[in-house]
Design an enzyme around this catalytic site. Structure first.
Site, short mmCIF file in Angstrom:
data_model
loop_
_atom_site.label_atom_id
_atom_site.label_comp_id
_atom_site.label_asym_id
_atom_site.label_seq_id
_atom_site.Cartn_x
_atom_site.Cartn_y
_atom_site.Cartn_z
N LYS A 167 53.89 -92.64 14.88
CA LYS A 167 53.16 -92.38 15.18
C LYS A 167 52.60 -91.86 16.23
O LYS A 167 52.20 -92.10 16.80
CB LYS A 167 52.36 -93.97 14.54
CG LYS A 167 52.33 -94.72 13.64
CD LYS A 167 52.12 -93.67 11.95
CE LYS A 167 52.58 -94.23 10.78
NZ LYS A 167 52.28 -93.67 9.29
N LYS B 179 57.05 -91.34 -1.43
CA LYS B 179 56.65 -92.71 -1.65
C LYS B 179 55.66 -93.22 -3.57
O LYS B 179 54.86 -92.64 -4.13
CB LYS B 179 55.03 -92.75 -0.69
CG LYS B 179 55.12 -93.11 0.36
CD LYS B 179 54.53 -93.12 0.90
CE LYS B 179 54.60 -92.81 2.84
NZ LYS B 179 53.76 -93.99 3.17
#
Ligand code: OSB
Ligand code: MG
Length: 393
Positions: free
Chosen positions: A175, A288
């Protein structure tokens, strides 16, 4: 196969450590779980909405309420499947048409609906003694494992990365956000243990950058990032086109395949992916199942990526073992050419009611048991339950 009852739980699983991203920090995994029953056969579904509505507009508790009061009562009135053998084996894309009316009335609830779709599929597959992998027609028995690392200082990220490469991971998704980017990547690239492992490093910004940051983003690729996941906020489509163009040019000069700009938050459906691909605003998609309303739409997105030559990666949502089983079967489809978020649930959850995925020599074993996943340990499920409702037809 008529449904005889439905249940929904709101559970809270402790996390091994908090997970920080530019959209917020998750400290415990609150999650909504659905069960559908048809006589003795059960089907389980996970709603992957996060504890707070940070990543998308849905939250676990909001989905729990919506499922209990509106969606599950509506689903109990639907037929489960005309064909208990679940359509043509190996295509995995037969539409769950009975759910389409609900999808139209609730376009704002893809994650809640994904839980229902998963439970219906689990019920049908379990009734037929078939696995999700078989239903999807997957081609691989194992898939490379990949793991995400939350926002942290360069030293913190490197320490975690060392232990993850020792666990066998060869893909780290790190991240980033403004102020936590180049220094983090440089620290990873100059660490002997991480470099010697050969691990690839993808970066995920959750949309934290804007049009003024393109030079910085291109520099991250020059410094060795192997993918940029949702670097720009979803509204910056023109800047995304420019970024894709610049990375294509960079790769052409080096005679290499371009580093993909992978859309995550920007793609809620196959339609979104087509629109952005037509504009040249993406070169890959993080698929996803929860974000796009379930496994059927995820399968369609995979097929679109293959057709258009887009990179595809299977994206996680800090799921329990249930959602992780579904993700591992999906990721075994041939078009997933970028290693995805394929770590066992135990990477995040300190306790889980479901059996976990197996990680062996840097690979995840694709589950082949009947249904989406084995059933949960009811004692563990009850021990983590905050709220629960039973719905009768
Ligand atoms: O942006 O990919 C993301 C988790 C929750 C919501 C959004 C994201 C993530 C992750 C974790 O990055 C990936 C995983 O579950 O392993
Ligand atoms: Mg992401």
């Amino acid at each position: 196969m008529d449904l005889t009852a439905a249940d929904v739980w709101l559970c809270e699983f402790p996390l091994v450590e908090p997970f920080a991203a530019s959209h917020g920090t998750t400290s415990a995994r609150t999650v909504a779980i659905v069960r559908l029953r048809s006589g003795d056969v059960e089907g389980w579904g996970e709603c992957s909405a996060l504890p707070a509505a940070t990543y998308t507009a849905e939250s676990a508790a909001g989905c729990f309420e919506l499922l209990a009061t509106e969606l599950l009562p509506a689903v109990l009135a639907l037929p489960t499947a005309a064909d208990p053998a679940c359509g043509t084996p190996g295509t995995g894309s037969e539409p769950d048409d009975e759910l389409s009316a609900l999808r139209r009335t609730r376009p704002d609830a893809p994650m809640a609906l994904a839980a229902i779709e998963m439970a219906r599929l689990d019920l049908r597959l379990r009734g037929a003694g078939r696995s999700l992998a078989d239903h999807l027609g997957v081609t691989r028995a194992r898939v490379p494992a990949g793991v995400s690392l939350g926002l942290d200082t360069p030293d913190g990220v490197v320490a975690r990365a060392r232990s993850l490469v020792a666990d066998g991971y060869r893909r780290l998704k790190v991240k980033i956000q403004p102020g936590h980017d180049a220094a983090v990547l440089d620290a990873l690239r100059s660490d002997d243990t991480v470099e010697r492992s050969g691990a690839e490093i993808q970066l995920d910004a959750n949309g934290a950058y804007g049009p003024d940051d393109l030079d910085l983003l291109v520099d991250l690729v020059r410094s060795g990032a192997s993918a940029l996941e949702q670097p720009l906020a979803t509204s910056h489509v023109d800047a995304a086109v420019e970024l894709v163009t610049r990375l294509d040019e960079l790769a052409a000069r080096a005679g290499r395949r371009p580093v993909p700009v992978v859309a995550d938050e920007a793609v809620a459906s196959v339609g979104d992916a087509i629109t952005l691909a037509d504009r040249g605003a993406l070169s890959g998609v993080s698929i996803k199942p929860a974000r796009v309303g379930g496994l059927t739409e995820a399968r369609r997105l995979h097929d679109l990526c293959v057709e258009r030559g887009l990179a595809a990666t299977a994206g996680g949502m800090l799921e329990t073992g249930l959602g992780r089983h579904a993700l591992a079967a999906l990721a075994a489809l041939p078009g997933f050419d970028l290693t995805g978020d394929l770590s066992p649930a135990g990477r995040w959850l300190a306790a889980d009611a479901w059996p976990d995925l197996q990680l062996i020599d840097g690979e995840i074993v694709v589950p082949t048991g009947a249904g989406v996943a084995p059933p949960p340990d009811r004692r563990l499920l009850d021990a983590t339950t905050i709220d629960g409702r039973e719905i009768r037809p």
